[in-house]
Design an enzyme around this catalytic site. Sequence first.
Site, PDB file in Angstrom:
ATOM      1  N   SER A  22      25.182  23.106  33.395  1.00 23.15           N
ATOM      2  CA  SER A  22      25.319  24.081  34.494  1.00 23.15           C
ATOM      3  C   SER A  22      25.600  23.378  35.816  1.00 23.15           C
ATOM      4  O   SER A  22      25.633  24.018  36.863  1.00 23.15           O
ATOM      5  CB  SER A  22      24.044  24.919  34.607  1.00 23.15           C
ATOM      6  OG  SER A  22      22.912  24.085  34.794  1.00 23.15           O
ATOM      7  N   THR A 154      35.049  67.318  55.499  1.00 20.51           N
ATOM      8  CA  THR A 154      34.372  67.436  54.207  1.00 20.51           C
ATOM      9  C   THR A 154      35.512  67.647  53.221  1.00 20.51           C
ATOM     10  O   THR A 154      36.518  68.291  53.559  1.00 20.51           O
ATOM     11  CB  THR A 154      33.391  68.632  54.164  1.00 20.51           C
ATOM     12  OG1 THR A 154      34.122  69.832  54.358  1.00 20.51           O
ATOM     13  CG2 THR A 154      32.286  68.520  55.212  1.00 20.51           C
ATOM     14  N   HIS A 155      35.407  67.089  52.061  1.00 20.00           N
ATOM     15  CA  HIS A 155      36.486  67.133  51.054  1.00 20.00           C
ATOM     16  C   HIS A 155      37.786  66.546  51.607  1.00 20.00           C
ATOM     17  O   HIS A 155      38.875  66.919  51.172  1.00 20.00           O
ATOM     18  CB  HIS A 155      36.735  68.562  50.566  1.00 20.00           C
ATOM     19  CG  HIS A 155      35.470  69.292  50.223  1.00 20.00           C
ATOM     20  ND1 HIS A 155      34.863  69.181  48.986  1.00 20.00           N
ATOM     21  CD2 HIS A 155      34.677  70.106  50.969  1.00 20.00           C
ATOM     22  CE1 HIS A 155      33.751  69.913  48.985  1.00 20.00           C
ATOM     23  NE2 HIS A 155      33.611  70.480  50.182  1.00 20.00           N
ATOM     24  N   SER A 276      54.696  41.956  54.792  1.00 19.23           N
ATOM     25  CA  SER A 276      55.238  41.999  53.440  1.00 19.23           C
ATOM     26  C   SER A 276      56.354  40.974  53.331  1.00 19.23           C
ATOM     27  O   SER A 276      57.071  40.719  54.299  1.00 19.23           O
ATOM     28  CB  SER A 276      55.780  43.397  53.161  1.00 19.23           C
ATOM     29  OG  SER A 276      56.767  43.349  52.156  1.00 19.23           O
ATOM     30  N   LYS A 282      56.441  46.188  57.476  1.00 19.65           N
ATOM     31  CA  LYS A 282      55.072  46.426  57.010  1.00 19.65           C
ATOM     32  C   LYS A 282      53.997  45.694  57.792  1.00 19.65           C
ATOM     33  O   LYS A 282      54.162  44.561  58.210  1.00 19.65           O
ATOM     34  CB  LYS A 282      54.934  46.017  55.526  1.00 19.65           C
ATOM     35  CG  LYS A 282      55.659  46.897  54.558  1.00 19.65           C
ATOM     36  CD  LYS A 282      55.107  48.310  54.509  1.00 19.65           C
ATOM     37  CE  LYS A 282      53.739  48.397  53.920  1.00 19.65           C
ATOM     38  NZ  LYS A 282      53.729  48.526  52.487  1.00 19.65           N
ATOM     39  N   ASN A 284      50.014  45.451  56.765  1.00 21.06           N
ATOM     40  CA  ASN A 284      49.095  45.931  55.719  1.00 21.06           C
ATOM     41  C   ASN A 284      47.631  45.613  56.028  1.00 21.06           C
ATOM     42  O   ASN A 284      47.320  44.527  56.518  1.00 21.06           O
ATOM     43  CB  ASN A 284      49.453  45.293  54.368  1.00 21.06           C
ATOM     44  CG  ASN A 284      50.815  45.737  53.880  1.00 21.06           C
ATOM     45  OD1 ASN A 284      51.240  46.859  54.159  1.00 21.06           O
ATOM     46  ND2 ASN A 284      51.503  44.856  53.181  1.00 21.06           N
ATOM     47  N   GLU A 289      41.333  46.121  52.177  1.00 18.28           N
ATOM     48  CA  GLU A 289      41.524  46.386  50.741  1.00 18.28           C
ATOM     49  C   GLU A 289      40.769  45.355  49.900  1.00 18.28           C
ATOM     50  O   GLU A 289      40.184  45.671  48.875  1.00 18.28           O
ATOM     51  CB  GLU A 289      43.011  46.344  50.394  1.00 18.28           C
ATOM     52  CG  GLU A 289      43.800  47.488  50.993  1.00 18.28           C
ATOM     53  CD  GLU A 289      45.304  47.270  50.871  1.00 18.28           C
ATOM     54  OE1 GLU A 289      45.775  46.975  49.760  1.00 18.28           O
ATOM     55  OE2 GLU A 289      46.004  47.377  51.888  1.00 18.28           O
ATOM     56  N   TYR A 316      10.609  31.141  29.446  1.00 18.99           N
ATOM     57  CA  TYR A 316      11.966  30.697  29.767  1.00 18.99           C
ATOM     58  C   TYR A 316      12.866  30.747  28.537  1.00 18.99           C
ATOM     59  O   TYR A 316      12.466  30.377  27.438  1.00 18.99           O
ATOM     60  CB  TYR A 316      11.966  29.260  30.319  1.00 18.99           C
ATOM     61  CG  TYR A 316      13.371  28.789  30.664  1.00 18.99           C
ATOM     62  CD1 TYR A 316      13.932  29.083  31.897  1.00 18.99           C
ATOM     63  CD2 TYR A 316      14.147  28.106  29.737  1.00 18.99           C
ATOM     64  CE1 TYR A 316      15.226  28.696  32.208  1.00 18.99           C
ATOM     65  CE2 TYR A 316      15.449  27.706  30.031  1.00 18.99           C
ATOM     66  CZ  TYR A 316      15.983  28.010  31.275  1.00 18.99           C
ATOM     67  OH  TYR A 316      17.274  27.636  31.574  1.00 18.99           O
ATOM     68  N   GLN A 321      19.842  30.594  32.624  1.00 19.42           N
ATOM     69  CA  GLN A 321      20.775  29.736  33.350  1.00 19.42           C
ATOM     70  C   GLN A 321      21.971  30.558  33.869  1.00 19.42           C
ATOM     71  O   GLN A 321      22.643  30.153  34.814  1.00 19.42           O
ATOM     72  CB  GLN A 321      21.262  28.613  32.420  1.00 19.42           C
ATOM     73  CG  GLN A 321      22.200  27.622  33.076  1.00 19.42           C
ATOM     74  CD  GLN A 321      22.382  26.373  32.241  1.00 19.42           C
ATOM     75  OE1 GLN A 321      21.508  25.522  32.187  1.00 19.42           O
ATOM     76  NE2 GLN A 321      23.508  26.274  31.549  1.00 19.42           N
TER      77      GLN A 321
HETATM   78  N1  ARG Z   1      19.810  24.392  34.107  1.00 18.35           N
HETATM   79  C1  ARG Z   1      18.692  25.147  33.675  1.00 18.35           C
HETATM   80  C2  ARG Z   1      18.747  26.573  34.274  1.00 18.35           C
HETATM   81  O1  ARG Z   1      19.445  26.767  35.194  1.00 18.35           O
HETATM   82  C3  ARG Z   1      17.415  24.488  34.111  1.00 18.35           C
HETATM   83  C4  ARG Z   1      16.226  24.835  33.296  1.00 18.35           C
HETATM   84  C5  ARG Z   1      16.335  24.259  31.928  1.00 18.35           C
HETATM   85  N2  ARG Z   1      15.157  24.428  31.158  1.00 18.35           N
HETATM   86  C6  ARG Z   1      15.120  24.296  29.818  1.00 18.35           C
HETATM   87  N3  ARG Z   1      13.975  24.484  29.238  1.00 18.35           N
HETATM   88  N4  ARG Z   1      16.182  24.002  29.126  1.00 18.35           N
HETATM   89  O2  ARG Z   1      18.098  27.471  33.781  1.00 18.35           O
END
Ligand code: ARG
Length: 466
Positions: A22, A154-155, A276, A282, A284, A289, A316, A321
């Site tokens: 991660s 309204t509407h 544009s 144009k 815009n 948007e 957990y 994650q």
């Molecule tokens: N990268 C993990 C997360 O964001 C950290 C925690 C990991 N814990 C574990 N028991 N594998 O959740």
Amino acid sequence: MALWSGRFDGTTEESACAFGASLPVDKRLFVQDIAGSRAHAAMLAAQGVISTEDAELIDQGLASILRDIESGSFDFELSDEDIHMAIERALTERIGDAGARLHTGRSRNDQVATDTRLYTKARLKALMDANLALRESLLHKAKQHSSAILPGYTHLQHAQPVLFSHHLLAYYWMLSRDFKRLMSAFECADASPLGAAALAGTSYPLDRSASAEALGFSQVIPNSLDAVSDRDFVADSIYAASLSMVHLSRLCEEIILWSTSEFGFITLSDSYSTGSSIMPQKKNPDFAELIRGKSGRVIGDLIGILTTLKGLPLAYNKDLQEDKEGLFDALDTLEESYRVMAGMVATLTVNENAMELQVKKGFMAATDIADYLAKKGLPFRRAHEIVGALVLLCEQRGCDLEDLSLDDYKEACDLFDADIVDYLNPEALVKARKSFGGTAPDAVSEQLNLALNLQQSQKDQLTALN
Ligand code: ARG
């Protein structure tokens, strides 16, 4: 080498490793991760769990890592699964055994929850600040055009005229409630999971209050299982961001509509418009948007976290994650949207004449004319019918109620007197609605004062946060 290599004969398959990592997402938690580790190490030393020499080495090592990450000279390695492991690996490389003692009485489970809470708190504060700045722009525009009148709808059909400032203030109030929701998400995030360890607490004599206080948390989460598995604060933050985006999106829709040549009520400044590539004429409202479009993605983030959480057993699970991508996206998107919106509102031009032209159309005096008759004793339903017939007459003649003669009125009902003309102009229609919260100038200036007071008290609330 993986942190759990002691237990394993084999190594994780390379693509699975990348899949489980991660780091690209949680890298941005480095400031909070280091702050959390410094507080944990100081607490361990104060409790006599590690030596003060080790704690000092850890503190200096972490400070040097912080500097390196900030300057861009820190080397992340392919084997770093997440920011927590990257920092701990580097610390142990730099200071040896002392670094390997940092994780005593701690797990990545309480660590990641701590980091994410600290990060969320900081970002929510910035969001509340941006929310106040946008509201400032709205207040300023409302004051600048305090007498402009536009059709109220309204509407999406002309209904009754309202002050432009009244219309803008409606958004002010929506946004002030968004501030409260952001604040409530902040309060939800403001509790420390640190010391819950993996799930059940630890046998070390930790002082959870000390680390919580050092990190600026106002409370300690009293259940270790809840501490590591609770992501309510993530869902609350994304919900607050989603509704804020929905409010911005509604304002964007009006800005887009008002800047069409059909409405022409406002002109966006060149600095908040695009052209544009093919049509030279144009201009815009791209940014309005885009905010409207991005609101869809933030709502998606909310559905994402709720769906991730709904089937999870305690405590957990790696599913958790997945909480960060949506959270970061929602916080980033709202903050950018607030800033762009504040600039867009501050720089747009209000075309009071275009509003005035539209206010004269659409028979918006009809209700007041019916009220006029009802106040003279005619049952309202009867009055409604008479005015309906007058509107039909106008349509046949191609004019508005203001253009009919007194004779036309008298012919429709003999209760009409010469004073009926006083009811027909937009200023009079607006002025009559003096009930609290109504659109009469006096009621709107009372409302503006309430808004100014709230602006100050919410500013004070934000400054008082730690
Ligand atoms: N990268 C993990 C997360 O964001 C950290 C925690 C990991 N814990 C574990 N028991 N594998 O959740």
